[in-house]
Design a protein around this motif. Structure first.
Motif, PDB file in Angstrom:
ATOM      1  N   THR A   1       0.821  -1.212   0.000  1.00 48.34           N
ATOM      2  CA  THR A   1       0.000   0.000   0.000  1.00 48.34           C
ATOM      3  C   THR A   1       0.854   1.261   0.000  1.00 48.34           C
ATOM      4  O   THR A   1       0.499   2.269  -0.622  1.00 48.34           O
ATOM      5  N   ALA A   2       2.001   1.206   0.643  1.00 50.78           N
ATOM      6  CA  ALA A   2       2.869   2.385   0.725  1.00 50.78           C
ATOM      7  C   ALA A   2       3.409   2.799  -0.641  1.00 50.78           C
ATOM      8  O   ALA A   2       3.834   3.946  -0.823  1.00 50.78           O
ATOM      9  N   GLU A   3       3.404   1.893  -1.616  1.00 49.22           N
ATOM     10  CA  GLU A   3       3.946   2.212  -2.939  1.00 49.22           C
ATOM     11  C   GLU A   3       2.901   2.788  -3.886  1.00 49.22           C
ATOM     12  O   GLU A   3       3.243   3.232  -4.983  1.00 49.22           O
ATOM     13  N   LEU A   4       1.645   2.767  -3.490  1.00 45.22           N
ATOM     14  CA  LEU A   4       0.596   3.198  -4.410  1.00 45.22           C
ATOM     15  C   LEU A   4       0.737   4.670  -4.788  1.00 45.22           C
ATOM     16  O   LEU A   4       0.537   5.045  -5.949  1.00 45.22           O
ATOM     17  N   CYS A   5       1.061   5.519  -3.824  1.00 41.63           N
ATOM     18  CA  CYS A   5       1.220   6.942  -4.132  1.00 41.63           C
ATOM     19  C   CYS A   5       2.371   7.169  -5.102  1.00 41.63           C
ATOM     20  O   CYS A   5       2.288   8.019  -5.998  1.00 41.63           O
ATOM     21  N   GLY A   6       3.440   6.427  -4.937  1.00 38.15           N
ATOM     22  CA  GLY A   6       4.575   6.572  -5.835  1.00 38.15           C
ATOM     23  C   GLY A   6       4.285   6.060  -7.239  1.00 38.15           C
ATOM     24  O   GLY A   6       4.837   6.563  -8.226  1.00 38.15           O
ATOM     25  N   ARG A   7       3.414   5.064  -7.331  1.00 36.94           N
ATOM     26  CA  ARG A   7       3.080   4.491  -8.636  1.00 36.94           C
ATOM     27  C   ARG A   7       1.915   5.220  -9.307  1.00 36.94           C
ATOM     28  O   ARG A   7       1.676   5.033 -10.498  1.00 36.94           O
ATOM     29  N   GLY A   8       1.210   6.022  -8.558  1.00 38.59           N
ATOM     30  CA  GLY A   8       0.037   6.693  -9.101  1.00 38.59           C
ATOM     31  C   GLY A   8       0.313   7.541 -10.331  1.00 38.59           C
ATOM     32  O   GLY A   8      -0.414   7.460 -11.328  1.00 38.59           O
ATOM     33  N   PRO A   9       1.352   8.398 -10.324  1.00 41.22           N
ATOM     34  CA  PRO A   9       1.629   9.212 -11.514  1.00 41.22           C
ATOM     35  C   PRO A   9       1.901   8.380 -12.765  1.00 41.22           C
ATOM     36  O   PRO A   9       1.556   8.791 -13.873  1.00 41.22           O
ATOM     37  N   GLU A  10       2.521   7.222 -12.595  1.00 42.95           N
ATOM     38  CA  GLU A  10       2.775   6.347 -13.745  1.00 42.95           C
ATOM     39  C   GLU A  10       1.461   5.865 -14.350  1.00 42.95           C
ATOM     40  O   GLU A  10       1.279   5.874 -15.576  1.00 42.95           O
ATOM     41  N   VAL A  11       0.535   5.451 -13.498  1.00 42.36           N
ATOM     42  CA  VAL A  11      -0.769   4.999 -13.978  1.00 42.36           C
ATOM     43  C   VAL A  11      -1.508   6.150 -14.650  1.00 42.36           C
ATOM     44  O   VAL A  11      -2.131   5.987 -15.708  1.00 42.36           O
ATOM     45  N   SER A  12      -1.428   7.332 -14.053  1.00 35.15           N
ATOM     46  CA  SER A  12      -2.094   8.496 -14.627  1.00 35.15           C
ATOM     47  C   SER A  12      -1.519   8.845 -15.994  1.00 35.15           C
ATOM     48  O   SER A  12      -2.261   9.199 -16.922  1.00 35.15           O
ATOM     49  N   ALA A  13      -0.205   8.744 -16.152  1.00 34.86           N
ATOM     50  CA  ALA A  13       0.429   9.057 -17.433  1.00 34.86           C
ATOM     51  C   ALA A  13      -0.012   8.074 -18.516  1.00 34.86           C
ATOM     52  O   ALA A  13      -0.282   8.468 -19.659  1.00 34.86           O
ATOM     53  N   ILE A  14      -0.090   6.799 -18.168  1.00 37.64           N
ATOM     54  CA  ILE A  14      -0.554   5.804 -19.132  1.00 37.64           C
ATOM     55  C   ILE A  14      -2.005   6.075 -19.513  1.00 37.64           C
ATOM     56  O   ILE A  14      -2.395   5.982 -20.681  1.00 37.64           O
ATOM     57  N   GLY A  15      -2.806   6.437 -18.527  1.00 33.03           N
ATOM     58  CA  GLY A  15      -4.203   6.747 -18.807  1.00 33.03           C
ATOM     59  C   GLY A  15      -4.363   7.960 -19.706  1.00 33.03           C
ATOM     60  O   GLY A  15      -5.175   7.952 -20.639  1.00 33.03           O
ATOM     61  N   ARG A  16      -3.588   9.006 -19.459  1.00 35.01           N
ATOM     62  CA  ARG A  16      -3.686  10.217 -20.287  1.00 35.01           C
ATOM     63  C   ARG A  16      -3.248   9.966 -21.717  1.00 35.01           C
ATOM     64  O   ARG A  16      -3.688  10.655 -22.639  1.00 35.01           O
ATOM     65  N   ALA A  17      -2.362   8.987 -21.920  1.00 32.49           N
ATOM     66  CA  ALA A  17      -1.870   8.701 -23.268  1.00 32.49           C
ATOM     67  C   ALA A  17      -2.936   8.062 -24.147  1.00 32.49           C
ATOM     68  O   ALA A  17      -2.904   8.230 -25.373  1.00 32.49           O
ATOM     69  N   TYR A  18      -3.890   7.346 -23.538  1.00 33.72           N
ATOM     70  CA  TYR A  18      -4.836   6.587 -24.357  1.00 33.72           C
ATOM     71  C   TYR A  18      -6.305   6.839 -24.025  1.00 33.72           C
ATOM     72  O   TYR A  18      -7.170   6.460 -24.812  1.00 33.72           O
ATOM     73  N   LEU A  19      -6.592   7.446 -22.893  1.00 33.26           N
ATOM     74  CA  LEU A  19      -7.981   7.684 -22.515  1.00 33.26           C
ATOM     75  C   LEU A  19      -8.328   9.157 -22.682  1.00 33.26           C
ATOM     76  O   LEU A  19      -7.475  10.028 -22.486  1.00 33.26           O
ATOM     77  N   PRO A  20      -9.568   9.459 -23.040  1.00 33.82           N
ATOM     78  CA  PRO A  20      -9.985  10.871 -23.127  1.00 33.82           C
ATOM     79  C   PRO A  20      -9.817  11.568 -21.783  1.00 33.82           C
ATOM     80  O   PRO A  20      -9.921  10.942 -20.717  1.00 33.82           O
ATOM     81  N   GLY A  21      -9.559  12.856 -21.837  1.00 33.87           N
ATOM     82  CA  GLY A  21      -9.329  13.602 -20.606  1.00 33.87           C
ATOM     83  C   GLY A  21     -10.517  13.621 -19.671  1.00 33.87           C
ATOM     84  O   GLY A  21     -10.353  13.813 -18.463  1.00 33.87           O
ATOM     85  N   ASP A  22     -11.741  13.422 -20.213  1.00 38.31           N
ATOM     86  CA  ASP A  22     -12.931  13.439 -19.365  1.00 38.31           C
ATOM     87  C   ASP A  22     -13.378  12.040 -18.957  1.00 38.31           C
ATOM     88  O   ASP A  22     -14.493  11.873 -18.449  1.00 38.31           O
ATOM     89  N   ASP A  23     -12.530  11.040 -19.168  1.00 34.34           N
ATOM     90  CA  ASP A  23     -12.878   9.690 -18.726  1.00 34.34           C
ATOM     91  C   ASP A  23     -13.062   9.698 -17.205  1.00 34.34           C
ATOM     92  O   ASP A  23     -12.170  10.152 -16.470  1.00 34.34           O
ATOM     93  N   PRO A  24     -14.200   9.229 -16.695  1.00 33.76           N
ATOM     94  CA  PRO A  24     -14.467   9.339 -15.251  1.00 33.76           C
ATOM     95  C   PRO A  24     -13.448   8.610 -14.390  1.00 33.76           C
ATOM     96  O   PRO A  24     -13.119   9.070 -13.288  1.00 33.76           O
ATOM     97  N   ARG A  25     -12.948   7.481 -14.862  1.00 30.99           N
ATOM     98  CA  ARG A  25     -11.943   6.756 -14.079  1.00 30.99           C
ATOM     99  C   ARG A  25     -10.659   7.565 -13.962  1.00 30.99           C
ATOM    100  O   ARG A  25     -10.055   7.658 -12.882  1.00 30.99           O
ATOM    101  N   LEU A  26     -10.247   8.152 -15.079  1.00 32.99           N
ATOM    102  CA  LEU A  26      -9.024   8.948 -15.067  1.00 32.99           C
ATOM    103  C   LEU A  26      -9.199  10.215 -14.237  1.00 32.99           C
ATOM    104  O   LEU A  26      -8.294  10.606 -13.483  1.00 32.99           O
ATOM    105  N   VAL A  27     -10.358  10.853 -14.355  1.00 34.04           N
ATOM    106  CA  VAL A  27     -10.624  12.061 -13.569  1.00 34.04           C
ATOM    107  C   VAL A  27     -10.598  11.750 -12.077  1.00 34.04           C
ATOM    108  O   VAL A  27     -10.019  12.496 -11.271  1.00 34.04           O
ATOM    109  N   HIS A  28     -11.212  10.635 -11.696  1.00 31.86           N
ATOM    110  CA  HIS A  28     -11.233  10.240 -10.285  1.00 31.86           C
ATOM    111  C   HIS A  28      -9.824   9.954  -9.780  1.00 31.86           C
ATOM    112  O   HIS A  28      -9.440  10.374  -8.678  1.00 31.86           O
ATOM    113  N   LEU A  29      -9.029   9.248 -10.586  1.00 35.03           N
ATOM    114  CA  LEU A  29      -7.666   8.926 -10.171  1.00 35.03           C
ATOM    115  C   LEU A  29      -6.835  10.192 -10.007  1.00 35.03           C
ATOM    116  O   LEU A  29      -6.076  10.331  -9.034  1.00 35.03           O
ATOM    117  N   GLN A  30      -6.966  11.122 -10.933  1.00 36.73           N
ATOM    118  CA  GLN A  30      -6.197  12.361 -10.836  1.00 36.73           C
ATOM    119  C   GLN A  30      -6.614  13.181  -9.614  1.00 36.73           C
ATOM    120  O   GLN A  30      -5.778  13.850  -8.992  1.00 36.73           O
TER     121      GLN A  30
END
Length: 343
Positions: free
Chosen positions: A104-133
């Motif tokens: 669990t302690a690594e989730l914050c550190g890995r979060g930006p990586e997941v967000s970057a992958i999401g922004r590369a392929y998902l629309p900016g208004d995707d609810p999952r991506l918006v919630h994660l950001q």
């Protein structure tokens, strides 16, 4: 817990380098990273026993990816992308499962990586991506956010597979056009060589002919009558013009990082296209169809026009280049996704 698959070679060994393809190296490297992260995570997690099935699932996916990376694949699998898509699909699935076992302690550190992958392929208004950001902005990713991170990754990898599939299909379509156009121009060259009068490439010199200073026509090979070498020579000069256009386009083109490259097929298309435009262009000029153009008066003029028409194929093939660029932009992880997907 060890995730080594029950096969004789490890993915990092020379087995994956036996056959050409840099994607095999990328798959091998990423698989080793996932395996190391999984083994470390299972060692750190207190409930590692409950996550044993997840670790086994990750190992299964990595073994399948290794099988694709180490195998030799024929032209059919190259065209369909069976091997490369199979390898990356398993690597991506293992990545998604990895986020289910990370501490669990690594989730914050890995979060930006997941967000970057999401922004590369998902629309900016995707609810999952918006919630994660939003969760990332709060800096408070917790255990309950694991499904959200996995959902974003899964959706992004699915969108990536769709976009790369479009690139692959376009590559195959271009390859088919290259083969078909090459066969057509080859047929034209054969007809021109066997029956020179069937495809006249000679200039009529209509302006200076009236003054009685020169013969009635001049041909690409320098003769005064059509010969078997006229059409092949025009085709060769047309390809030279196409080669110059290709060199000019390469100097200004930036290749984006995707699973499939279109540059080679795009450049191959220009050669037969240059032949076609050179032959058709000379036919149009000699037909008197162009108002105010009275004919080609010398052999150098014929060859220069053939080269110019060969270079001019860029007018037609640039539409292909534009479509290729749009597909590559959509499939590249280096460019952000848009709300309107490429079709």
């Amino acid at each position: 817990m060890s995730l080594d698959p029950a096969i004789p070679e490890r993915i990092g060994d020379t087995g994956v380098l036996r056959w050409p393809g840099t994607w095999r190296v990328y798959v091998a490297t990423r698989s080793e990273e996932i395996k190391a992260d999984t083994e470390r995570a299972l060692t750190l997690r207190e409930e590692a026993g409950q996550l044993l099935s997840v670790g086994e699932g990750i190992g299964t996916h990595l073994a399948r990816a290794e099988s694709y990376a180490r195998g030799r694949h024929g032209i059919r699998r190259w065209l369909t992308g069976h091997a490369i898509e199979g390898a990356w699909s398993n690597v991506n699935s293992a990545t998604v499962m990895l986020y289910g076992v990370l501490p669990t302690a690594e989730l914050c550190g890995r979060g930006p990586e997941v967000s970057a992958i999401g922004r590369a392929y998902l629309p900016g208004d995707d609810p999952r991506l918006v919630h994660l950001q939003a969760r990332l902005s709060a800096g408070d990713l917790q255990e309950r956010d694991r499904p959200l991170m996995q959902s974003v990754l899964r959706a992004a990898y699915t969108a990536q597979a769709m976009e790369t599939g479009r690139v692959r299909n376009f590559r195959n379509l271009l390859l088919g056009w290259v083969i078909m156009l090459a066969l057509i121009v080859l047929g034209v060259m054969i007809v021109g060589a066997v029956w020179p009068n069937a495809i006249p490439m000679c200039g009529n010199q209509s302006v200076i002919r009236t003054q009685g200073l020169m013969p009635a026509q001049i041909c690409p090979t320098g003769g005064l009558a059509p010969s078997s070498g006229d059409v092949p020579l025009v085709a060769l000069i047309g390809m030279l013009g196409a080669a110059l256009a290709t060199a000019a386009s390469i100097s200004t083109r930036s290749e984006l990082s995707t699973r499939y490259s279109l540059a080679v097929v795009q450049n191959l298309l220009k050669a037969p296209a240059g032949v076609a435009t050179a032959v058709l262009g000379l036919l149009i000029l000699n037909s008197g169809f162009v108002p105010g153009f009275s004919g080609l008066g010398s052999q150098p003029a014929i060859l220069v026009w053939a080269m110019a028409f060969g270079y001019g194929q860029q007018i037609v093939t640039r539409f292909v280049d534009q479509r290729a660029d749009s597909l590559l932009v959509a499939a590249s992880p280096l460019t952000p996704a848009t709300n309107t997907r490429t079709r």
